[in-house]
Motif scaffolding. Structure first.
Motif: not given
Length: 90
Positions: A24-26, A60-63, A66-67, A74-75
């Motif tokens: 959701f954040q991305v 967004r790149q850091r999230l 992480y994913l 999921r990524y």
């Protein structure tokens, strides 16, 4: 347009519960990025908006990094749904 497609994928119950999820954040950062890029096409010298865009891109790149480490499936699904390019590796 993209927002409606993504929300239709996530049910209403999940949307209310998972506002803090990585997906959701991305998704929300992607919407902000698209709005800012369309703004910057008209206002090329708006340097404060350019700075804000760079900050959101970094978040967004850091999230996404992480994913990709935590759950590669999921990524890949998220990248495909939002039509985002994979970041370059160093």
């Amino acid at each position: 347009m993209v927002k409606n497609a993504f929300i239709s994928i996530i049910s209403q119950e999940q949307k209310e519960e998972n506002k803090g999820s990585v997906e959701f954040q991305v998704f929300s950062f992607t919407n902000k990025i698209r709005r800012l890029t369309s703004h910057l096409k008209l206002h090329r010298k708006d340097y404060l908006s350019q700075r804000g865009l760079r900050k959101i891109l970094g978040k967004r790149q850091r999230l996404l990094a992480y994913l990709s480490k935590k759950n590669r499936v999921r990524y890949k699904e998220l990248i495909g749904q939002l039509d985002i390019r994979e970041p370059k590796t160093r």
